[in-house]
Motif scaffolding. Structure first.
Motif, PDB file in Angstrom:
ATOM      1  N   TRP A 179     -40.949  32.907 -58.479  1.00 54.89           N
ATOM      2  CA  TRP A 179     -39.694  32.700 -57.757  1.00 54.89           C
ATOM      3  C   TRP A 179     -39.552  31.238 -57.345  1.00 54.89           C
ATOM      4  CZ3 TRP A 179     -42.919  36.842 -55.885  1.00 54.89           C
ATOM      5  CH2 TRP A 179     -42.536  38.096 -56.393  1.00 54.89           C
ATOM      6  N   GLY A 180     -38.339  30.856 -57.080  1.00 52.06           N
ATOM      7  CA  GLY A 180     -38.025  29.493 -56.674  1.00 52.06           C
ATOM      8  C   GLY A 180     -36.566  29.223 -56.982  1.00 52.06           C
ATOM      9  N   LYS A 181     -36.084  28.051 -56.607  1.00 49.91           N
ATOM     10  CA  LYS A 181     -34.690  27.700 -56.870  1.00 49.91           C
ATOM     11  C   LYS A 181     -34.399  27.761 -58.370  1.00 49.91           C
ATOM     12  CE  LYS A 181     -31.145  24.199 -56.132  1.00 49.91           C
ATOM     13  NZ  LYS A 181     -30.757  22.935 -55.481  1.00 49.91           N
ATOM     14  N   GLY A 182     -33.295  28.440 -58.713  1.00 48.07           N
ATOM     15  CA  GLY A 182     -32.923  28.588 -60.110  1.00 48.07           C
ATOM     16  C   GLY A 182     -33.461  29.850 -60.757  1.00 48.07           C
ATOM     17  N   PHE A 185     -34.058  36.676 -57.917  1.00 46.37           N
ATOM     18  CA  PHE A 185     -34.696  37.586 -56.971  1.00 46.37           C
ATOM     19  C   PHE A 185     -33.941  38.906 -57.078  1.00 46.37           C
ATOM     20  CE2 PHE A 185     -35.215  39.392 -52.670  1.00 46.37           C
ATOM     21  CZ  PHE A 185     -36.598  39.394 -52.595  1.00 46.37           C
ATOM     22  N   GLY A 186     -34.540  39.868 -57.790  1.00 45.65           N
ATOM     23  CA  GLY A 186     -33.795  41.070 -58.125  1.00 45.65           C
ATOM     24  C   GLY A 186     -32.666  40.714 -59.063  1.00 45.65           C
ATOM     25  N   LYS A 187     -31.433  41.060 -58.691  1.00 45.15           N
ATOM     26  CA  LYS A 187     -30.263  40.755 -59.514  1.00 45.15           C
ATOM     27  C   LYS A 187     -29.593  39.437 -59.112  1.00 45.15           C
ATOM     28  CE  LYS A 187     -29.146  45.632 -60.354  1.00 45.15           C
ATOM     29  NZ  LYS A 187     -28.093  46.682 -60.234  1.00 45.15           N
ATOM     30  N   PHE A 188     -30.154  38.756 -58.113  1.00 45.35           N
ATOM     31  CA  PHE A 188     -29.493  37.583 -57.554  1.00 45.35           C
ATOM     32  C   PHE A 188     -30.206  36.294 -57.957  1.00 45.35           C
ATOM     33  CE2 PHE A 188     -28.537  41.109 -54.745  1.00 45.35           C
ATOM     34  CZ  PHE A 188     -27.171  40.975 -54.548  1.00 45.35           C
ATOM     35  N   LYS A 189     -29.422  35.288 -58.294  1.00 48.01           N
ATOM     36  CA  LYS A 189     -29.975  33.975 -58.574  1.00 48.01           C
ATOM     37  C   LYS A 189     -30.304  33.266 -57.259  1.00 48.01           C
ATOM     38  CE  LYS A 189     -28.971  29.619 -60.963  1.00 48.01           C
ATOM     39  NZ  LYS A 189     -27.960  28.871 -61.766  1.00 48.01           N
ATOM     40  N   ILE A 190     -31.462  32.615 -57.207  1.00 48.99           N
ATOM     41  CA  ILE A 190     -31.893  31.883 -56.022  1.00 48.99           C
ATOM     42  C   ILE A 190     -31.259  30.492 -56.044  1.00 48.99           C
ATOM     43  CG2 ILE A 190     -33.845  30.962 -54.730  1.00 48.99           C
ATOM     44  CD1 ILE A 190     -35.574  33.154 -56.031  1.00 48.99           C
ATOM     45  N   LEU A 191     -30.447  30.195 -55.034  1.00 49.91           N
ATOM     46  CA  LEU A 191     -29.763  28.903 -54.958  1.00 49.91           C
ATOM     47  C   LEU A 191     -30.542  27.892 -54.122  1.00 49.91           C
ATOM     48  CD1 LEU A 191     -26.119  30.189 -54.353  1.00 49.91           C
ATOM     49  CD2 LEU A 191     -27.273  29.731 -56.537  1.00 49.91           C
ATOM     50  N   VAL A 198     -45.424  25.864 -45.584  1.00 50.67           N
ATOM     51  CA  VAL A 198     -45.950  24.733 -46.365  1.00 50.67           C
ATOM     52  C   VAL A 198     -45.085  23.491 -46.213  1.00 50.67           C
ATOM     53  CG1 VAL A 198     -46.976  26.315 -48.019  1.00 50.67           C
ATOM     54  CG2 VAL A 198     -44.706  25.392 -48.472  1.00 50.67           C
ATOM     55  N   GLY A 199     -43.905  23.629 -45.554  1.00 51.57           N
ATOM     56  CA  GLY A 199     -43.043  22.473 -45.332  1.00 51.57           C
ATOM     57  C   GLY A 199     -42.251  22.065 -46.548  1.00 51.57           C
ATOM     58  N   TYR A 200     -41.555  23.031 -47.164  1.00 50.94           N
ATOM     59  CA  TYR A 200     -40.783  22.745 -48.378  1.00 50.94           C
ATOM     60  C   TYR A 200     -39.373  23.307 -48.251  1.00 50.94           C
ATOM     61  CZ  TYR A 200     -39.062  23.064 -53.168  1.00 50.94           C
ATOM     62  OH  TYR A 200     -38.296  22.968 -54.296  1.00 50.94           O
ATOM     63  N   ASP A 201     -38.378  22.513 -48.670  1.00 56.55           N
ATOM     64  CA  ASP A 201     -36.995  22.955 -48.747  1.00 56.55           C
ATOM     65  C   ASP A 201     -36.398  22.355 -50.012  1.00 56.55           C
ATOM     66  OD1 ASP A 201     -34.216  23.391 -48.496  1.00 56.55           O
ATOM     67  OD2 ASP A 201     -34.331  23.372 -46.314  1.00 56.55           O
ATOM     68  N   SER A 202     -35.944  23.206 -50.903  1.00 54.89           N
ATOM     69  CA  SER A 202     -35.455  22.726 -52.201  1.00 54.89           C
ATOM     70  C   SER A 202     -34.193  21.883 -52.094  1.00 54.89           C
ATOM     71  CB  SER A 202     -35.185  23.919 -53.127  1.00 54.89           C
ATOM     72  OG  SER A 202     -34.112  24.719 -52.633  1.00 54.89           O
ATOM     73  N   ILE A 220     -40.369  32.418 -45.008  1.00 55.65           N
ATOM     74  CA  ILE A 220     -39.738  31.992 -46.254  1.00 55.65           C
ATOM     75  C   ILE A 220     -38.298  32.475 -46.246  1.00 55.65           C
ATOM     76  CG2 ILE A 220     -39.702  32.264 -48.763  1.00 55.65           C
ATOM     77  CD1 ILE A 220     -42.740  32.581 -48.677  1.00 55.65           C
ATOM     78  N   THR A 221     -37.359  31.579 -46.547  1.00 52.35           N
ATOM     79  CA  THR A 221     -35.943  31.931 -46.582  1.00 52.35           C
ATOM     80  C   THR A 221     -35.370  31.599 -47.947  1.00 52.35           C
ATOM     81  OG1 THR A 221     -35.679  31.517 -44.209  1.00 52.35           O
ATOM     82  CG2 THR A 221     -33.676  31.548 -45.546  1.00 52.35           C
ATOM     83  N   LEU A 222     -34.595  32.541 -48.482  1.00 52.10           N
ATOM     84  CA  LEU A 222     -33.927  32.362 -49.769  1.00 52.10           C
ATOM     85  C   LEU A 222     -32.422  32.449 -49.539  1.00 52.10           C
ATOM     86  CD1 LEU A 222     -36.809  33.685 -50.353  1.00 52.10           C
ATOM     87  CD2 LEU A 222     -35.789  34.505 -52.484  1.00 52.10           C
ATOM     88  N   TRP A 223     -31.699  31.477 -50.101  1.00 47.60           N
ATOM     89  CA  TRP A 223     -30.248  31.555 -50.172  1.00 47.60           C
ATOM     90  C   TRP A 223     -29.907  32.007 -51.586  1.00 47.60           C
ATOM     91  CZ3 TRP A 223     -32.766  28.321 -46.987  1.00 47.60           C
ATOM     92  CH2 TRP A 223     -32.277  28.155 -45.685  1.00 47.60           C
ATOM     93  N   LEU A 224     -29.235  33.140 -51.703  1.00 45.93           N
ATOM     94  CA  LEU A 224     -28.945  33.733 -52.992  1.00 45.93           C
ATOM     95  C   LEU A 224     -27.459  33.614 -53.330  1.00 45.93           C
ATOM     96  CD1 LEU A 224     -30.988  37.022 -52.445  1.00 45.93           C
ATOM     97  CD2 LEU A 224     -31.812  34.855 -53.379  1.00 45.93           C
ATOM     98  N   GLU A 225     -27.113  33.835 -54.578  1.00 45.95           N
ATOM     99  CA  GLU A 225     -25.705  33.846 -54.962  1.00 45.95           C
ATOM    100  C   GLU A 225     -24.983  34.979 -54.224  1.00 45.95           C
ATOM    101  OE1 GLU A 225     -25.325  34.490 -59.111  1.00 45.95           O
ATOM    102  OE2 GLU A 225     -26.640  36.240 -59.145  1.00 45.95           O
TER     103      GLU A 225
END
Length: 256
Positions: A179-182, A185-191, A198-202, A220-225
């Motif tokens: 998983w990661g940007k692009g 996650f399931g049926k949704f694209k990770i934006l 770990v101190g990371y923000d795409s 961990i936070t994911l912004w999805l389509e």
């Protein structure tokens, strides 16, 4: 210092035919915020107004604040973060009239820098009297807010973790996963992908998060389509892994 939470139900005979409707913590938060934002003295007598909420609370407050020309700030979960930021902003010349988190906690910095159920109840009663004079119940006021800013739905859940090592292993497997940007996650694209452990923000300069990071906690936070936001985090007070999902959308929202 008042440190109690505030929550309630009410009977709305017109829309729910006499049944009880329980408001969520986010719904109470935006109802309180609507009253406060509508009551602010304009122009602001200081540098400006700022409202706060936590990263696992509804994004609706940010949209409401923007509509009233009020700045919005996000914090980590817990009133120590919102209280400290409110005090810092006040020292810098701003007015912070309101802050809240979805777990039924509401803060009014002019009274105290912590969750304050007594003040929340008092302000809600003042707001309800004003809505009643306009011919609205709190539920009908909430519907009008949804019509203006979009319906914001939330899902909060958790699983019990037997020990911290199991929790750490779970998050390690997630970080090592596909998983990661692009990615999907399931049926949704990770934006966007943010990991405050770990101190990371795409999506920030140099991929450094704007919020504080802590290698001893997990979030961990994911912004999805389709405007879905998904946060997985370890509780700081209980043996739980919590999940918070948010989705705003336009809908003619009514309860019958």
């Amino acid at each position: 210092m008042h440190t109690c939470y505030f929550g309630f139900s009410l009977s709305d005979h017109q829309r729910s035919r006499g049944s009880w409707y329980t408001f969520t913590g986010n719904q109470i938060g935006v109802l309180l915020a609507s009253h406060i934002l509508e009551s602010l003295k304009q122009p602001c007598p200081k540098k400006g107004y700022v409202v706060l909420s936590t990263t696992v609370s509804s994004s609706m407050l940010e949209k409401m604040a923007r509509a009233y020309g009020v700045e919005f700030r996000e914090t980590l979960t817990g009133f120590k973060w919102m209280g400290n930021l409110a005090k810092q902003l006040e020292d810098d010349g701003y007015i912070v009239p309101f802050a809240y988190e979805e777990a039924l906690g509401y803060m009014f910095p002019q009274i105290c820098y912590d969750k304050d159920g007594i003040t929340a109840a008092s302000i809600f009663l003042l707001a309800e009297a004003q809505w009643r004079a306009q011919g609205l119940t709190p539920l009908e006021k909430l519907q009008k807010l949804f019509e203006r800013f979009g319906h914001h739905e939330t899902l909060n859940s958790y699983v019990v973790s037997p020990d911290p090592d199991t929790t750490a292993k779970l998050f390690r497997k997630i970080r090592e996963g596909p998983w990661g940007k692009g990615k999907t996650f399931g049926k949704f694209k990770i934006l966007r992908w943010r990991d405050l452990t770990v101190g990371y923000d795409s999506d920030t300069p140099n991929n450094v998060p704007e919020l504080p990071t802590d290698p001893n906690t997990h979030m961990i936070t994911l912004w999805l389509e389709k405007d879905v936001k998904f946060t997985l985090r370890a509780s700081g007070t209980e043996p739980k892994v919590k999940c918070n999902v948010f989705h705003p959308f336009n809908l003619n929202w009514q309860i019958y």
